[in-house]
Motif scaffolding. Structure first.
Motif, mmCIF file in Angstrom:
data_model
loop_
_atom_site.group_PDB
_atom_site.id
_atom_site.type_symbol
_atom_site.label_atom_id
_atom_site.label_comp_id
_atom_site.label_asym_id
_atom_site.label_seq_id
_atom_site.Cartn_x
_atom_site.Cartn_y
_atom_site.Cartn_z
ATOM 1 N N MET A 1 1.437 11.523 -35.520
ATOM 2 C CA MET A 1 1.408 11.082 -34.127
ATOM 3 C C MET A 1 0.360 9.975 -33.952
ATOM 4 O O MET A 1 -0.699 10.018 -34.579
ATOM 5 N N LEU A 2 0.669 9.005 -33.105
ATOM 6 C CA LEU A 2 -0.153 7.805 -33.001
ATOM 7 C C LEU A 2 -0.888 7.729 -31.659
ATOM 8 O O LEU A 2 -0.356 8.154 -30.628
ATOM 9 N N THR A 3 -2.092 7.168 -31.703
ATOM 10 C CA THR A 3 -2.787 6.843 -30.465
ATOM 11 C C THR A 3 -2.172 5.576 -29.891
ATOM 12 O O THR A 3 -1.391 4.878 -30.562
ATOM 13 N N ILE A 4 -2.564 5.214 -28.689
ATOM 14 C CA ILE A 4 -2.009 4.013 -28.065
ATOM 15 C C ILE A 4 -2.399 2.764 -28.848
ATOM 16 O O ILE A 4 -1.616 1.821 -28.967
ATOM 17 N N SER A 5 -3.597 2.753 -29.424
ATOM 18 C CA SER A 5 -4.024 1.597 -30.217
ATOM 19 C C SER A 5 -3.192 1.469 -31.480
ATOM 20 O O SER A 5 -2.794 0.361 -31.865
ATOM 21 N N GLN A 6 -2.916 2.601 -32.123
ATOM 22 C CA GLN A 6 -2.101 2.588 -33.339
ATOM 23 C C GLN A 6 -0.663 2.171 -33.023
ATOM 24 O O GLN A 6 -0.046 1.403 -33.763
ATOM 25 N N LEU A 7 -0.145 2.680 -31.903
ATOM 26 C CA LEU A 7 1.205 2.300 -31.475
ATOM 27 C C LEU A 7 1.296 0.792 -31.270
ATOM 28 O O LEU A 7 2.235 0.141 -31.752
ATOM 29 N N ALA A 8 0.322 0.247 -30.566
ATOM 30 C CA ALA A 8 0.321 -1.184 -30.299
ATOM 31 C C ALA A 8 0.276 -1.979 -31.601
ATOM 32 O O ALA A 8 0.980 -2.985 -31.755
ATOM 33 N N ALA A 9 -0.544 -1.546 -32.542
ATOM 34 C CA ALA A 9 -0.664 -2.232 -33.824
ATOM 35 C C ALA A 9 0.647 -2.186 -34.597
ATOM 36 O O ALA A 9 1.069 -3.192 -35.195
ATOM 37 N N TYR A 10 1.315 -1.059 -34.601
ATOM 38 C CA TYR A 10 2.590 -0.926 -35.303
ATOM 39 C C TYR A 10 3.634 -1.891 -34.743
ATOM 40 O O TYR A 10 4.409 -2.485 -35.489
ATOM 41 N N ALA A 11 3.668 -2.016 -33.427
ATOM 42 C CA ALA A 11 4.702 -2.819 -32.781
ATOM 43 C C ALA A 11 4.308 -4.290 -32.654
ATOM 44 O O ALA A 11 5.136 -5.117 -32.277
ATOM 45 N N GLY A 12 3.037 -4.620 -32.949
ATOM 46 C CA GLY A 12 2.599 -6.001 -32.873
ATOM 47 C C GLY A 12 2.366 -6.490 -31.454
ATOM 48 O O GLY A 12 2.607 -7.663 -31.142
#
Length: 256
Positions: A1-12
Motif C-alpha cells: 500500500m502506498l502513501t500519497i507521496s509514493q502514489l504521486a511518484a509512481y504516476a509521475g
C-alpha cells in the motif's frame, strides 16, 4: 500500500495534483488507516496514470471522468471532438502569435500593412518623427472607419510621396511642426499649399470622389491636425484667405 507521496511518484505527478484530482472527484480518496495516513492500492495508481495521460493530452478535467467511463465508440467520438477543439485553439493561438510578431515591429498596432509600408517610407525619406506620428495616428482613425478604402487611398498617398515637388512641400510642412502662429514662413507655405490644391482641383475637375470621408471622421482628423501643430490654426486661416477651407476635406470657400 502506498502513501500519497509514493502514489504521486509512481504516476509521475505532484502530491498537489493528486489532491486536486480528489477535489474534482476524479480519484477516490481512501479512508485513513489506524496511523492516520491514507493508503493507495494498485488500482489507484492505474486510475491516476489514466487521468494524467488524458490531462497531458489536453483533455479538460471536466471531461476526464466522462472518458474514463466511456465505451470504445463513445471514447473515440469524445476524443475526436476534443481534437477538433484543440486544433481550433492552435489555429487561434497561431493567429495571436502572428499578430504579436507584427506588433513587435512597432507601427503595426491597429494599422494595415499598406499604411505600415507608407510610414516606413516616410522615415526613409527623412520626414520628422512628429509628423510621422501624426500621419500614423490619422491612418489609425481612417483604417478603423474605412477599412475597405485603405488600400486605394494608400495607393494615392504612395504616388504623392514619390512626387518630388509634393514631397518637398510635405517636408517643409514637417519642418514647421514646432513653429508658432507668428512664424514668418507660414504665408509663403500657405501660398505653396494653395497652389498645389489649385493644381490638384483642376486636374480632378468633374471627377466623383471615390471614397468620401464622413463628416465625423473629417472633424476628428482636422482636430488631430490642430492639436498636433501650434501653427495649424493660423495656416488654415491663411489658406482660407486664399480661397480654401478645411484640411482633411479641403473645399473652395463660398466666396471664391
Amino acid at each position: 500500500m502506498l502513501t500519497i507521496s509514493q502514489l504521486a511518484a509512481y504516476a509521475g505527478v505532484t502530491v498537489r495534483a493528486v489532491r486536486h484530482y480528489h477535489a474534482k472527484g476524479l480519484l477516490p480518496e481512501p479512508e485513513r488507516d489506524r496511523s492516520g495516513y491514507r493508503r493507495y492500492d494498485a488500482a489507484a495508481v492505474v486510475q491516476l496514470v489514466r487521468i494524467r495521460v488524458l490531462a497531458d493530452a489536453g483533455v479538460p478535467l471536466s471531461r476526464v471522468q466522462e472518458l474514463l467511463t466511456a465505451g470504445d465508440e463513445e471514447f473515440a467520438a469524445a476524443v475526436e471532438e476534443i481534437d477538433r477543439r484543440l486544433r481550433a485553439e492552435i489555429r487561434e493561438r497561431q493567429r495571436h502569435r502572428e499578430r504579436i510578431a507584427q506588433l513587435a515591429a512597432g507601427e503595426s498596432l491597429a494599422l494595415p500593412p499598406e499604411v505600415v509600408a507608407y510610414v516606413d517610407r516616410m522615415r526613409e525619406l527623412g520626414f520628422p518623427e512628429r509628423l510621422i506620428e501624426v500621419e500614423r495616428d490619422s491612418w489609425i482613425l481612417i483604417s478603423a472607419q474605412m477599412p475597405d478604402a485603405v488600400a486605394a487611398l494608400m495607393a494615392i498617398k504612395q504616388t504623392q510621396i514619390d512626387d518630388e515637388p509634393l514631397r518637398r512641400l510635405y517636408l517643409d510642412i514637417g519642418d514647421l511642426v514646432d513653429c508658432g502662429p507668428d512664424d514668418p514662413r507660414l504665408p509663403v507655405l500657405a501660398d505653396r499649399v494653395a497652389a498645389f490644391i489649385e493644381a490638384a482641383a483642376a486636374q480632378g475637375e468633374g471627377l466623383e470622389e471615390e471614397h468620401p470621408v464622413s463628416a465625423e471622421l473629417v472633424e476628428l482628423l482636422d482636430a488631430a491636425f490642430l492639436e498636433s501643430f501650434a501653427c495649424a490654426a493660423r495656416l488654415l486661416e491663411l489658406l482660407e484667405e486664399r480661397g480654401w477651407t478645411g484640411w482633411t476635406d479641403i473645399r473652395r470657400t463660398a466666396t471664391v
